[in-house]
Structure formats: structure tokens, C-alpha cells
Design an enzyme around this catalytic site. Structure first.
Site, PDB file in Angstrom:
ATOM      1  N   LYS A 118       5.862  -9.396  -5.639  1.00  0.00           N
ATOM      2  CA  LYS A 118       6.118  -8.747  -6.932  1.00  0.00           C
ATOM      3  C   LYS A 118       4.822  -8.406  -7.656  1.00  0.00           C
ATOM      4  O   LYS A 118       4.649  -7.288  -8.146  1.00  0.00           O
ATOM      5  CB  LYS A 118       6.991  -9.654  -7.813  1.00  0.00           C
ATOM      6  CG  LYS A 118       8.370  -9.936  -7.242  1.00  0.00           C
ATOM      7  CD  LYS A 118       9.215 -10.781  -8.166  1.00  0.00           C
ATOM      8  CE  LYS A 118       8.678 -12.174  -8.393  1.00  0.00           C
ATOM      9  NZ  LYS A 118       8.661 -13.005  -7.164  1.00  0.00           N
ATOM     10  N   ARG A 165      14.077 -14.328 -15.741  1.00  0.00           N
ATOM     11  CA  ARG A 165      14.310 -15.214 -14.601  1.00  0.00           C
ATOM     12  C   ARG A 165      15.609 -15.989 -14.706  1.00  0.00           C
ATOM     13  O   ARG A 165      15.976 -16.686 -13.761  1.00  0.00           O
ATOM     14  CB  ARG A 165      13.145 -16.206 -14.450  1.00  0.00           C
ATOM     15  CG  ARG A 165      11.941 -15.576 -13.803  1.00  0.00           C
ATOM     16  CD  ARG A 165      10.966 -16.606 -13.345  1.00  0.00           C
ATOM     17  NE  ARG A 165       9.888 -15.976 -12.584  1.00  0.00           N
ATOM     18  CZ  ARG A 165       8.829 -16.612 -12.124  1.00  0.00           C
ATOM     19  NH1 ARG A 165       8.710 -17.904 -12.351  1.00  0.00           N
ATOM     20  NH2 ARG A 165       7.904 -15.981 -11.448  1.00  0.00           N
ATOM     21  N   ARG A 182      -0.920 -18.574   1.133  1.00  0.00           N
ATOM     22  CA  ARG A 182      -1.455 -18.511  -0.223  1.00  0.00           C
ATOM     23  C   ARG A 182      -1.783 -19.911  -0.728  1.00  0.00           C
ATOM     24  O   ARG A 182      -2.787 -20.122  -1.417  1.00  0.00           O
ATOM     25  CB  ARG A 182      -0.434 -17.824  -1.139  1.00  0.00           C
ATOM     26  CG  ARG A 182      -1.014 -17.308  -2.435  1.00  0.00           C
ATOM     27  CD  ARG A 182      -0.068 -16.327  -3.097  1.00  0.00           C
ATOM     28  NE  ARG A 182       1.111 -16.995  -3.675  1.00  0.00           N
ATOM     29  CZ  ARG A 182       2.059 -16.363  -4.341  1.00  0.00           C
ATOM     30  NH1 ARG A 182       2.003 -15.056  -4.510  1.00  0.00           N
ATOM     31  NH2 ARG A 182       3.079 -17.024  -4.844  1.00  0.00           N
ATOM     32  N   ARG A 228      -2.714 -21.120  -6.045  1.00  0.00           N
ATOM     33  CA  ARG A 228      -1.733 -21.578  -7.030  1.00  0.00           C
ATOM     34  C   ARG A 228      -1.146 -22.917  -6.619  1.00  0.00           C
ATOM     35  O   ARG A 228      -0.775 -23.129  -5.465  1.00  0.00           O
ATOM     36  CB  ARG A 228      -0.599 -20.548  -7.154  1.00  0.00           C
ATOM     37  CG  ARG A 228      -1.043 -19.291  -7.846  1.00  0.00           C
ATOM     38  CD  ARG A 228      -0.009 -18.236  -7.956  1.00  0.00           C
ATOM     39  NE  ARG A 228       1.351 -18.693  -8.111  1.00  0.00           N
ATOM     40  CZ  ARG A 228       2.375 -17.851  -8.193  1.00  0.00           C
ATOM     41  NH1 ARG A 228       2.193 -16.547  -8.159  1.00  0.00           N
ATOM     42  NH2 ARG A 228       3.604 -18.306  -8.323  1.00  0.00           N
ATOM     43  N   ARG A 264      11.047 -24.176  -5.089  1.00  0.00           N
ATOM     44  CA  ARG A 264      10.984 -22.860  -5.748  1.00  0.00           C
ATOM     45  C   ARG A 264      12.086 -21.946  -5.229  1.00  0.00           C
ATOM     46  O   ARG A 264      12.702 -21.213  -6.004  1.00  0.00           O
ATOM     47  CB  ARG A 264       9.607 -22.221  -5.516  1.00  0.00           C
ATOM     48  CG  ARG A 264       8.486 -22.919  -6.244  1.00  0.00           C
ATOM     49  CD  ARG A 264       7.156 -22.293  -5.922  1.00  0.00           C
ATOM     50  NE  ARG A 264       7.067 -20.954  -6.502  1.00  0.00           N
ATOM     51  CZ  ARG A 264       6.180 -20.045  -6.125  1.00  0.00           C
ATOM     52  NH1 ARG A 264       5.330 -20.316  -5.150  1.00  0.00           N
ATOM     53  NH2 ARG A 264       6.151 -18.860  -6.705  1.00  0.00           N
TER      54      ARG A 264
END
Length: 195
Positions: A13, A85, A124, A130, A141
Site C-alpha cells: 500500500k 482500518r 522487511r 519496522r 497482524r
């Protein structure tokens, strides 16, 4: 144009918002980045929540987004990444838009298989970008996304706003698919708003 991006963690995104933001010359408003940028004094507890893959409180996010959308660079349009969200956020945002005599043009749903998403997030996470990409938080998540964010697609499908995008390809191919979906050629024309 006013566009919401919806997709699971790792769908791209933020990357696609950045590319489209440059093409359309409208701001990319990423609530995740805004929340992570909060000073520890004001956002300490929120940092703990999002680092573990949980959401910030609806009221806090709604106020933060409303203040951001009131800025001058958002008046001609924006790309929303990470908002809304939850159903509470979506309904409240609908009300805010209606009160301002505005509407969304599109909701872009970035679709990627679970295997590809997990691999992206692991990569990532290893790069250390992160905290919420750490392996122990990835499945949490996904669980939260499926429970609280995925149902927003029904909310927006009922408004005939959702455009499904296969986001499993390279960044450039996904960007091209988005531009095609919006009837937008960065070299030749302007995007077509949803009627």
C-alpha cells in the site's frame, strides 16, 4: 481524486501510494507513518500497540486524519494508506465526507497471496525497518486485518467503490495496473473520477 487503499500487511500500500502520489500530484497520507512519528511523550502507549501489530484507538486516528485532511495540500485530493482500518473509522469518515459535500472516488483493494505476503514481511523485518514486521507479530497482524479491516470491503462494495488489484507482481506492474484501473495515463490524460 480521493482514494483509499485497502490490503493486508505487506501488500504494498505504501509503495503504490508513493508512486501514485507523484503521478497524480496529490498527497500520500499514511497513518502508520504518522503514528510511528509521534513523540514518545504523546504516543508512547500507541507505539507499544502498533509495534505489536495492534491498532491505535479509533478516536485518536479519526482526529489525526481529520487534522491532516484539513491542510491545504489535501484540498484537491489525497491517497489514504492505513485509514480507515475499522468499521467505526469507515462510518465516521463517511459522515465527515458527507458533511463536507465530498465523496471517495475509489477504494483500491490490493490482493496478494498469504505466502507472498509472509515472505515480504519476513524480508522487511530482517532489514529492521519496522518492529511490527518481526516474525512473532506477522500472524497477529494478519488475524487483526482479517477480523477488523477486511470487512470494510463489503462496506465499500455496497457503495460500488472497490477496485480489486492483483498486487503480487513487481512494483512497476502493479502501478501500471492501478493506472489502468483508474483510466489514467500519466503521460497523456487525467484520471477519471467514479460517477
Amino acid at each position: 481524486m480521493r482514494i483509499v487503499f485497502i490490503g493486508p500487511p505487506g501488500a504494498g500500500k505504501g509503495t503504490q501510494c508513493e508512486l501514485l502520489s507523484k503521478a497524480l500530484n496529490v498527497p500520500h497520507i499514511g497513518t502508520g507513518g504518522m503514528l510511528r512519528a509521534l513523540e514518545p511523550e504523546s504516543g508512547g502507549q500507541i507505539h507499544v500497540r502498533i509495534d505489536r501489530g495492534h491498532f491505535a484507538p479509533d478516536e485518536f486516528v479519526l482526529q489525526m486524519v481529520a487534522e491532516r485532511l484539513a491542510q491545504s495540500d489535501s484540498q484537491m485530493g489525497y491517497l489514504l494508506d492505513g485509514f480507515p482500518r475499522t468499521q467505526i473509522q469507515a462510518s465516521a469518515f463517511d459522515d465527515q465526507l458527507m458533511a463536507a459535500s465530498l465523496k471517495l472516488d475509489h477504494v483500491l483493494h490490493l490482493q496478494v497471496s498469504a505466502d507472498v505476503l509472509i515472505e515480504r514481511l519476513r524480508k522487511r523485518g530482517k532489514e529492521g525497518n519496522r518492529a511490527d514486521d518481526a516474525e512473532e507479530f506477522i500472524r497477529e497482524r494478519f488475524r487483526i486485518y482479517e477480523a477488523r479491516t477486511a470487512p470494510l470491503l463489503d462496506h465499500y462494495r455496497s457503495q460500488e467503490l472497490v477496485r480489486d488489484i492483483d498486487a503480487s507482481d513487481s512494483e512497476s506492474l502493479v502501478h501500471a495496473s492501478i493506472c489502468e484501473c483508474l483510466n489514467f495515463n500519466p503521460m497523456l490524460s487525467k484520471p477519471v473520477a467514479n460517477d
